[in-house]
Design a protein around this motif. Structure first.
Motif, PDB file in Angstrom:
ATOM      1  N   PHE A  45       0.836  -1.199   0.000  1.00  9.31           N
ATOM      2  CA  PHE A  45       0.000   0.000   0.000  1.00  9.31           C
ATOM      3  C   PHE A  45       0.878   1.258   0.000  1.00  9.31           C
ATOM      4  O   PHE A  45       0.566   2.255  -0.657  1.00  9.31           O
ATOM      5  CB  PHE A  45      -0.917  -0.027   1.234  1.00  9.31           C
ATOM      6  N   GLU A  46       1.990   1.193   0.720  1.00  7.84           N
ATOM      7  CA  GLU A  46       2.878   2.370   0.849  1.00  7.84           C
ATOM      8  C   GLU A  46       3.556   2.734  -0.470  1.00  7.84           C
ATOM      9  O   GLU A  46       4.171   3.789  -0.590  1.00  7.84           O
ATOM     10  CB  GLU A  46       3.972   2.111   1.903  1.00  7.84           C
ATOM     11  N   ALA A  81      -2.181   7.969   4.968  1.00  8.88           N
ATOM     12  CA  ALA A  81      -3.497   8.049   5.621  1.00  8.88           C
ATOM     13  C   ALA A  81      -4.554   8.598   4.659  1.00  8.88           C
ATOM     14  O   ALA A  81      -5.713   8.207   4.698  1.00  8.88           O
ATOM     15  CB  ALA A  81      -3.417   8.933   6.860  1.00  8.88           C
ATOM     16  N   TRP A  82      -4.140   9.492   3.760  1.00 11.80           N
ATOM     17  CA  TRP A  82      -5.065  10.094   2.799  1.00 11.80           C
ATOM     18  C   TRP A  82      -5.626   9.027   1.861  1.00 11.80           C
ATOM     19  O   TRP A  82      -6.830   8.945   1.622  1.00 11.80           O
ATOM     20  CB  TRP A  82      -4.331  11.177   2.004  1.00 11.80           C
ATOM     21  N   GLU A  85      -7.915   6.471   3.754  1.00 14.67           N
ATOM     22  CA  GLU A  85      -9.298   6.932   3.977  1.00 14.67           C
ATOM     23  C   GLU A  85     -10.194   6.551   2.800  1.00 14.67           C
ATOM     24  O   GLU A  85     -11.323   6.102   2.979  1.00 14.67           O
ATOM     25  CB  GLU A  85      -9.334   8.463   4.070  1.00 14.67           C
ATOM     26  N   HIS A  86      -9.686   6.752   1.585  1.00 17.04           N
ATOM     27  CA  HIS A  86     -10.461   6.408   0.393  1.00 17.04           C
ATOM     28  C   HIS A  86     -10.597   4.894   0.253  1.00 17.04           C
ATOM     29  O   HIS A  86     -11.609   4.390  -0.218  1.00 17.04           O
ATOM     30  CB  HIS A  86      -9.793   6.980  -0.861  1.00 17.04           C
ATOM     31  N   TRP A  87      -9.543   4.179   0.639  1.00 13.64           N
ATOM     32  CA  TRP A  87      -9.535   2.716   0.532  1.00 13.64           C
ATOM     33  C   TRP A  87     -10.611   2.109   1.428  1.00 13.64           C
ATOM     34  O   TRP A  87     -11.335   1.209   1.030  1.00 13.64           O
ATOM     35  CB  TRP A  87      -8.147   2.214   0.934  1.00 13.64           C
ATOM     36  N   GLU A  88     -10.696   2.645   2.628  1.00 12.43           N
ATOM     37  CA  GLU A  88     -11.588   2.023   3.606  1.00 12.43           C
ATOM     38  C   GLU A  88     -13.056   2.381   3.422  1.00 12.43           C
ATOM     39  O   GLU A  88     -13.923   1.622   3.818  1.00 12.43           O
ATOM     40  CB  GLU A  88     -11.135   2.386   5.030  1.00 12.43           C
ATOM     41  N   SER A  89     -13.336   3.546   2.864  1.00 13.15           N
ATOM     42  CA  SER A  89     -14.747   3.886   2.691  1.00 13.15           C
ATOM     43  C   SER A  89     -15.010   4.484   1.315  1.00 13.15           C
ATOM     44  O   SER A  89     -14.609   5.608   1.027  1.00 13.15           O
ATOM     45  CB  SER A  89     -15.201   4.853   3.787  1.00 13.15           C
TER      46      SER A  89
END
Ligand code: ZN
Ligand code: ZN
Length: 232
Positions: A45-46, A81-82, A85-89
């Motif tokens: 992911f990083e 983190a940005w 946020e999109h990944w999770e929701s």
């Protein structure tokens, strides 16, 4: 599974056939070609954040005006983190969401075949129809990982309406491989792709060719269950 390169080639081919949708298909062809050239360097992911400046350069040069403007305003690599946020929701597509989605599709393509991505339960981007026995089977396609999952053809994927008179399918001779499947209960719709009509069709690419159908649907009071990468 279809790769980014095949999607890019398909979008280029469709742009020749469907002039009304050529602009978004050519833009998508460029985005998918960019994804193809970066896919092999994304394992974690990083790895996504550092690729944003390169994507922003491409979009600033070739994107539609609102996205090109947004690309010029983007800073350097975003914090993980940005993107997380999109990944999770899953959320409505914004200019910012466009960049996150293109990056996340790279990571989603690395997930093991049996593993759903966080967007799989969200409303589907498109669907595809294949022959099954005497009828047709429907699969829904995830907007992020593009995996296909079987779904009842006679049921709305958004509100689960099953009353036949509320579920309508529209087609036109102009787009022989597309079926606009709408629900008169929740007013949601998606453009499904009949793979029997065109063996080379790729649902997540071919649905973009149906831009005039999207315009008609919006004018008729329907809203798309999940916008594509062009925000349509
Ligand atoms: Zn998914
Ligand atoms: Zn519905």
């Amino acid at each position: 599974m279809t790769g980014f390169e095949e999607r890019s080639r398909r979008a280029t081919a469709l742009a020749e056939r469907f002039p009304a949708s050529a602009e978004i298909l050519r833009f998508y062809a460029a985005v998918a070609a960019w994804q193809a050239s970066h896919a092999s360097s994304v394992a974690r992911f990083e790895d996504l954040g550092p690729r944003l400046p390169s994507l922003a350069d491409l979009v600033a040069e070739t994107g539609p005006a609102p996205l090109a403007d947004a690309a010029r305003r983007l800073g350097p690599a975003p914090p993980d983190a940005w993107i997380l946020e999109h990944w999770e929701s899953p959320r409505p597509l914004s200019a910012e969401g466009f960049f996150a989605r293109v990056l996340m599709q790279l990571y989603a393509s690395t997930l093991p075949e049996a593993m759903d991505c966080p967007w799989c339960p969200a409303p589907p981007l498109t669907g595809c129809l294949t022959t099954q026995g005497d009828g047709q089977a429907l699969h829904l396609v995830c907007a992020l990982c593009f995996r296909r999952r079987p779904f009842m053809r006679a049921k709305c994927p958004a509100c689960e309406e099953m009353e036949a008179s509320r579920l309508v399918t529209y087609s036109t001779a102009e787009f022989p491989q597309l079926r606009l499947k709408a629900c008169d209960s929740c007013k949601g719709y998606l453009l499904a792709v009949d793979l029997e009509k065109d063996l080379e069709a790729i649902p997540e690419v071919d649905e973009m060719a149906g831009l005039p159908l999207d315009v008609w649907a919006a004018e008729t009071g329907y809203r798309k269950l999940q916008p594509n990468i062009a925000g349509i």
